[in-house]
Design a protein around this motif. Structure first.
Motif, short mmCIF file in Angstrom:
data_model
loop_
_atom_site.label_atom_id
_atom_site.label_comp_id
_atom_site.label_asym_id
_atom_site.label_seq_id
_atom_site.Cartn_x
_atom_site.Cartn_y
_atom_site.Cartn_z
N THR A 177 0.81 -1.22 0.00
CA THR A 177 0.00 0.00 0.00
C THR A 177 0.84 1.27 0.00
O THR A 177 0.47 2.25 -0.66
N GLN A 191 -9.54 0.03 -4.09
CA GLN A 191 -9.03 -0.93 -3.10
C GLN A 191 -9.27 -0.50 -1.65
O GLN A 191 -9.17 -1.31 -0.74
N ILE A 236 -6.23 1.32 6.29
CA ILE A 236 -5.42 0.83 5.16
C ILE A 236 -4.52 -0.33 5.61
O ILE A 236 -3.76 -0.20 6.57
N TYR A 265 -2.66 -4.29 -0.27
CA TYR A 265 -4.07 -4.40 -0.65
C TYR A 265 -4.47 -5.84 -0.96
O TYR A 265 -5.65 -6.16 -0.99
#
Ligand code: GLY
Length: 377
Positions: A227, A263, A270, A274
């Motif tokens: 990410t 995503q 987060i 992902y």
């Protein structure tokens, strides 16, 4: 909720907390915290670490926004300490932008110090010298435990290109921008996948420049989607567009941003990658903060040409920042960090802890949202 008012309130909370933090930490260069207290990376063996500019960057942002001189004094002290890195050839790598844009660059912008300009240009010259003429890519790390890395380039380097763009502005010499754009052009071709996601590392033959293979790097695996790497790509291409106005950088930034938006979980929390398993609880607030700040920049760039996309990016950024502020931030003034759920790499043993650059990008994004930022990239 009025988001400007919300951002101003958060900025003031940050300001008040940082006045206490700087008072007890005016001689440190932190990376993380131990039981809420900053560690210190200013000793010889640690002074070349890539994150050593972020605390100073936070302090310059806060000095610019609120004017307290304790912030400037500490930031200048860190800039001088980094001279040991500038004089250490093997300690210089692709991350010079993170270190000297946020220290010497900020200082020059706000104080016009000749010493700061000199440091800035020495760092830019070194970064330009890492360009491989056959691969059209800037070499990443030196040989520091990974074997021969003379043919390695990484997506993170897109964030360091502003050191070169600004060096051209400072000297009226286009060579630095030529190198930055050659790297950005090649990075668009070799890093960005069809779906808009980005590889972390690309390896190439350092003699011929032929591309060899991608590596998973700090993500879960090759072919997965680290990410923070996605956020470096989004922010990095947006920055190259800001500096050059080359249309393909904008198109690439949008492609990466749209991939990221597809995503982001509904929770706005987060993950580290992902593609990580759904039951894995490892998170990366740094990726959330960098994504938010990058989306705000891209949103500004699109304001007059694509208002609906611009709004979508801004709204997403605000959602990420509000989630960070309410669910991940430690607002206790006796604790040195803000964000609590950062991760350096998927395969590290440690996850969900404080990392200084998470706090930098969180603060930068909040100040950007309430028009109190100094643009350091
Ligand atoms: N630039 C190294 C990292 O993002 O961890």
């Amino acid at each position: 909720m009025d988001t400007s008012k919300w951002a101003l309130d958060i900025a003031e909370k940050i300001h008040q907390k940082e006045l206490s933090v700087v008072e007890r930490n005016n001689n440190r260069i932190p990376y993380t915290t131990d039981q809420g207290k900053f560690d210190d990376w200013s000793e010889d063996g640690k002074i070349c670490w890539w994150t050593n500019g972020f605390w100073a960057g936070m302090l310059w942002q806060l000095y610019h926004a609120f004017g307290d001189t304790s912030f400037m004094t500490c930031a200048k002290n860190i800039e001088s300490k980094l001279d040991k890195n500038l004089m250490n050839y093997m300690g210089m790598d692709h991350d010079s932008g993170f270190k000297w844009l946020l220290t010497a660059g900020a200082s020059y912008e706000l104080t016009k110090s000749d010493a700061s300009k000199n440091r800035f240009m020495l760092a830019a010259g070194n970064l330009a010298g890492r360009f491989n003429l056959n691969a059209n890519l800037i070499r990443a790390w030196n040989d520091s435990g990974n074997g021969d890395t003379s043919g390695w380039a990484i997506i993170d380097c897109m964030m360091n290109l502003p050191l070169l763009y600004k060096a051209s502005e400072l000297t009226c010499d286009p060579r630095f921008t030529q190198i930055a754009m050659a790297h950005a052009d090649r990075a668009m071709e070799v890093f960005i996948r069809e779906d808009g996601s980005s590889h972390h590392i690309i390896t190439f033959d350092p003699n011929t420049g032929a591309i060899l293979k991608p590596l998973g790097g700090q993500g879960m695996d090759e072919g997965s989607s680290w990410t923070r790497g996605q956020s470096w790509a989004l922010y990095g291409f947006s920055l190259s567009y800001r500096h050059t106005k080359k249309e393909s950088y904008l198109t690439t930034a949008i492609k990466v941003a749209d991939y990221i938006l597809s995503q982001i979980p509904v929770s706005n929390r987060i993950p580290v990658d992902y593609k990580q398993p759904k039951d894995c609880s490892w998170e990366d607030d740094t990726a959330a903060a960098i994504t938010a700040s990058g989306l705000l920049l891209l949103s500004e760039e699109l304001l007059s040409t694509d208002a609906s996309r611009s709004k979508k990016y801004k709204d997403t950024a605000i959602g990420l920042l509000q989630t960070l502020a309410t669910e991940s931030c430690n607002w206790d003034n006796s604790v040195d960090h803000f964000l609590e759920n950062c991760s350096a790499a998927y395969h590290d043993e440690k996850h969900n802890f404080a990392i200084i650059y998470g706090d930098y990008y969180f603060i930068e994004a909040i100040l950007r949202l309430c028009n109190k930022e100094i643009f350091l990239w």
